[in-house]
Design an enzyme around this catalytic site. Structure first.
Site, PDB file in Angstrom:
ATOM      1  N   ARG A  54       0.862  -1.178   0.000  1.00 15.47           N
ATOM      2  CA  ARG A  54       0.000   0.000   0.000  1.00 15.47           C
ATOM      3  C   ARG A  54       0.898   1.228   0.000  1.00 15.47           C
ATOM      4  O   ARG A  54       2.102   1.135   0.079  1.00 15.47           O
ATOM      5  CB  ARG A  54      -0.975   0.006   1.177  1.00 15.47           C
ATOM      6  CG  ARG A  54      -0.526  -0.584   2.524  1.00 15.47           C
ATOM      7  CD  ARG A  54       0.552   0.169   3.226  1.00 15.47           C
ATOM      8  NE  ARG A  54       0.231   1.587   3.362  1.00 15.47           N
ATOM      9  CZ  ARG A  54       1.153   2.493   3.638  1.00 15.47           C
ATOM     10  NH1 ARG A  54       2.428   2.146   3.788  1.00 15.47           N
ATOM     11  NH2 ARG A  54       0.829   3.772   3.757  1.00 15.47           N
ATOM     12  N   GLY A  55       0.229   2.368  -0.171  1.00 15.28           N
ATOM     13  CA  GLY A  55       0.978   3.615  -0.342  1.00 15.28           C
ATOM     14  C   GLY A  55       0.850   4.035  -1.792  1.00 15.28           C
ATOM     15  O   GLY A  55       1.133   3.236  -2.688  1.00 15.28           O
ATOM     16  N   ARG A  91      -7.852  -0.288  -6.530  1.00 10.69           N
ATOM     17  CA  ARG A  91      -8.164   0.715  -5.507  1.00 10.69           C
ATOM     18  C   ARG A  91      -8.433   2.033  -6.217  1.00 10.69           C
ATOM     19  O   ARG A  91      -7.734   2.379  -7.171  1.00 10.69           O
ATOM     20  CB  ARG A  91      -7.019   0.877  -4.494  1.00 10.69           C
ATOM     21  CG  ARG A  91      -6.768  -0.357  -3.633  1.00 10.69           C
ATOM     22  CD  ARG A  91      -5.753  -0.092  -2.515  1.00 10.69           C
ATOM     23  NE  ARG A  91      -6.333   0.702  -1.421  1.00 10.69           N
ATOM     24  CZ  ARG A  91      -5.612   1.229  -0.437  1.00 10.69           C
ATOM     25  NH1 ARG A  91      -4.284   1.093  -0.440  1.00 10.69           N
ATOM     26  NH2 ARG A  91      -6.189   1.911   0.539  1.00 10.69           N
ATOM     27  N   ASP A 245      -2.720  10.835  -1.469  1.00 15.19           N
ATOM     28  CA  ASP A 245      -3.040   9.864  -2.508  1.00 15.19           C
ATOM     29  C   ASP A 245      -3.494  10.527  -3.793  1.00 15.19           C
ATOM     30  O   ASP A 245      -3.534   9.881  -4.850  1.00 15.19           O
ATOM     31  CB  ASP A 245      -4.112   8.903  -1.991  1.00 15.19           C
ATOM     32  CG  ASP A 245      -3.588   8.108  -0.812  1.00 15.19           C
ATOM     33  OD1 ASP A 245      -3.570   8.640   0.313  1.00 15.19           O
ATOM     34  OD2 ASP A 245      -3.161   6.958  -1.029  1.00 15.19           O
ATOM     35  N   ASN A 255      -6.245  12.171   1.348  1.00 17.84           N
ATOM     36  CA  ASN A 255      -5.301  11.389   2.139  1.00 17.84           C
ATOM     37  C   ASN A 255      -6.074  10.511   3.103  1.00 17.84           C
ATOM     38  O   ASN A 255      -7.308  10.571   3.194  1.00 17.84           O
ATOM     39  CB  ASN A 255      -4.318  12.316   2.884  1.00 17.84           C
ATOM     40  CG  ASN A 255      -3.078  11.570   3.363  1.00 17.84           C
ATOM     41  OD1 ASN A 255      -2.461  10.817   2.629  1.00 17.84           O
ATOM     42  ND2 ASN A 255      -2.748  11.768   4.625  1.00 17.84           N
ATOM     43  N   LYS A 256      -5.341   9.685   3.861  1.00 12.98           N
ATOM     44  CA  LYS A 256      -5.975   8.755   4.775  1.00 12.98           C
ATOM     45  C   LYS A 256      -7.017   9.438   5.656  1.00 12.98           C
ATOM     46  O   LYS A 256      -6.805  10.552   6.124  1.00 12.98           O
ATOM     47  CB  LYS A 256      -4.891   8.111   5.654  1.00 12.98           C
ATOM     48  CG  LYS A 256      -5.346   7.011   6.570  1.00 12.98           C
ATOM     49  CD  LYS A 256      -6.145   5.926   5.873  1.00 12.98           C
ATOM     50  CE  LYS A 256      -5.421   5.371   4.686  1.00 12.98           C
ATOM     51  NZ  LYS A 256      -6.223   4.461   3.861  1.00 12.98           N
TER      52      LYS A 256
HETATM   53  C1  LIG Z   1       3.232   8.157   0.098  1.00 13.97           C
HETATM   54  S1  LIG Z   1       1.560   7.923  -0.189  1.00 13.97           S
HETATM   55  C2  LIG Z   1       1.029   7.412   1.371  1.00 13.97           C
HETATM   56  C3  LIG Z   1      -0.450   7.538   1.530  1.00 13.97           C
HETATM   57  O1  LIG Z   1      -1.085   6.307   1.167  1.00 13.97           O
HETATM   58  C4  LIG Z   1      -1.789   5.841   2.319  1.00 13.97           C
HETATM   59  O2  LIG Z   1      -2.963   5.175   2.004  1.00 13.97           O
HETATM   60  P1  LIG Z   1      -2.990   3.558   2.099  1.00 13.97           P
HETATM   61  O3  LIG Z   1      -2.202   3.156   3.299  1.00 13.97           O
HETATM   62  O4  LIG Z   1      -4.468   3.242   2.204  1.00 13.97           O
HETATM   63  O5  LIG Z   1      -2.390   3.062   0.801  1.00 13.97           O
HETATM   64  C5  LIG Z   1      -2.062   7.087   3.122  1.00 13.97           C
HETATM   65  O6  LIG Z   1      -3.151   7.821   2.620  1.00 13.97           O
HETATM   66  C6  LIG Z   1      -0.758   7.788   2.964  1.00 13.97           C
HETATM   67  O7  LIG Z   1      -0.741   9.151   3.254  1.00 13.97           O
END
Ligand SMILES: CSC[C@H]1O[C@H](OP(=O)(O)O)[C@H](O)[C@@H]1O
Length: 365
Positions: A54-55, A91, A245, A255-256
């Site tokens: 993820r990321g 996603r 994101d 973002n999260k």
């Molecule tokens: C460097 S992008 C990181 C960004 O992605 C995360 O989402 P997820 O863990 O669901 O993939 C989160 O929003 C982070 O800030």
């Protein structure tokens, strides 16, 4: 970044066979560092959907390799389009996923089927190298912000940084976005300390950011998501730096989930709120983030259940809500640009405005 002195990226081609793809299973961190070998596009899709990987930048890079894996089986035009669509649909919120797939398609469509596999691996490799370089540059530009904060106070005064979720090297190919400046500041000897939002429900902060920072020796304290405002009210947060994101051309920031609330608390307490991102995270086709960015709805079981290591050292999953209670689980929110102090990109820092973005990326005008 290094783990116990050994340099790693978050995704790499297996040097033994030259084609399978390795990632860390991020659902096993911080208690186990398990390497997953991906050999099919279906395995890549599963890894992205279940957040083993993820990321935003990293899922784009891994999906690019997923397309290369797909082409090993069938490199026809139909297979290329179908597998690309399958991977892009894993996603919805992080624009990097769609960006990476579109880049691969643009590169591969003109080629003959016989040329596509090697070309796909090469292009996926370039996507990875560029992400690592962009994030290192983000680190350098963000480091200037932290140096300025340090200069404004006594050299040894602690700089308290709050971050949300995980935007570290494990969320990208290397370096990370929000954490890149922190690593560089720490390595330079600045007295940085990080408040790490646990980041319910998937706990990317408690499980991943804390693991990253601890592995690198960066002082940090894990806090409940709801504690950030209180710390800001009491002058214990000097700056907020988060990842993202998707950023729109108006500089709205997806973002999260919970990032928007952090930005509101920061604004109310006069705390600078910065967002770190590579340009691959900018969606120039979208203006109004709140209305236009698709927000991923994940399973309610991520709310009703939690995993961790029990007293016997076993990883177990427990239910934390009553049977029959329903749960809603939007995975992201959108922070309007008006609450964002500025953006840290590989091209430099800018105001969170359309003009600010175009000053760094004039070709998008
Ligand atoms: C460097 S992008 C990181 C960004 O992605 C995360 O989402 P997820 O863990 O669901 O993939 C989160 O929003 C982070 O800030």
């Amino acid at each position: 970044m290094k783990i116990n002195g050994t340099p790693y990226r978050s995704v790499w081609v297996n040097e033994k066979d030259g084609w399978s793809v390795h990632i860390f299973d991020q659902t096993r961190l911080p208690f186990a560092l398990d390497v997953l070998q991906l050999t099919t596009p279906e395995q890549v899709a599963h890894a992205i959907k279940t957040m083993q990987v993820r990321g935003a930048p990293l899922i784009g890079a891994v999906a690019a390799y997923g397309l290369a894996l797909a082409l090993r089986t069938d490199s026809s035009d139909n297979a290329l389009e179908q597998q690309a669509a399958m991977l892009a649909a894993t996603r919805p919120t992080a624009i990097n996923l769609r960006w990476a797939i579109e880049r691969m398609l643009t590169h591969l469509r003109p080629l003959t089927p016989a040329e596509r596999v090697a070309a796909a691996y090469a292009e996926a490799g370039r996507i990875c190298d560029e992400d690592a370089a962009q994030n290192e540059a983000i680190g350098q530009h963000g480091l200037e912000l932290l140096r300025t904060l340090a200069a404004q106070r006594g050299k040894n005064d602690k700089i308290n940084i709050l971050t949300h979720c995980n935007a570290g090297w494990i969320a990208t190919v290397d370096w990370g976005t929000a954490l890149a400046p922190i690593y560089m500041a720490h390595d330079e000897g600045l007295n940085v300390h990080v408040w790490v939002d646990e980041t319910r429900p998937r706990n990317q902060g408690a499980a991943l950011t804390a693991w990253e920072l601890g592995s690198h020796g960066v002082p940090h304290t894990v806090i409940a998501d709801n504690a950030g405002g209180h710390l800001m009210q009491h002058g214990l947060v000097d700056i907020v730096i988060v990842g993202t994101d998707r950023v729109t051309r108006n500089a709205d920031v997806a973002n999260k989930i919970g990032t928007y609330l952090k930005a509101l608390a920061a604004r109310d307490n006069g705390v600078p709120f910065w967002v770190a991102l590579p340009s691959t995270t900018i969606d120039w086709q979208v203006a109004d983030g709140v209305r236009e960015i698709p927000i991923e709805e994940r399973s309610g079981t991520e709310i009703t259940h939690i995993s961790g290591r029990d007293d016997n050292g076993q990883i177990s999953r427990v239910q934390i809500t009553p049977d029959g209670s329903t749960a809603a689980n939007p995975a992201f929110d959108v922070t309007p640009a008006r609450l964002v102090t500025g953006l840290i990109t590989e091209k430099g820092c800018c105001a969170a405005t359309p003009e600010g973005l175009l000053s760094l990326f004039p070709e998008q005008g």
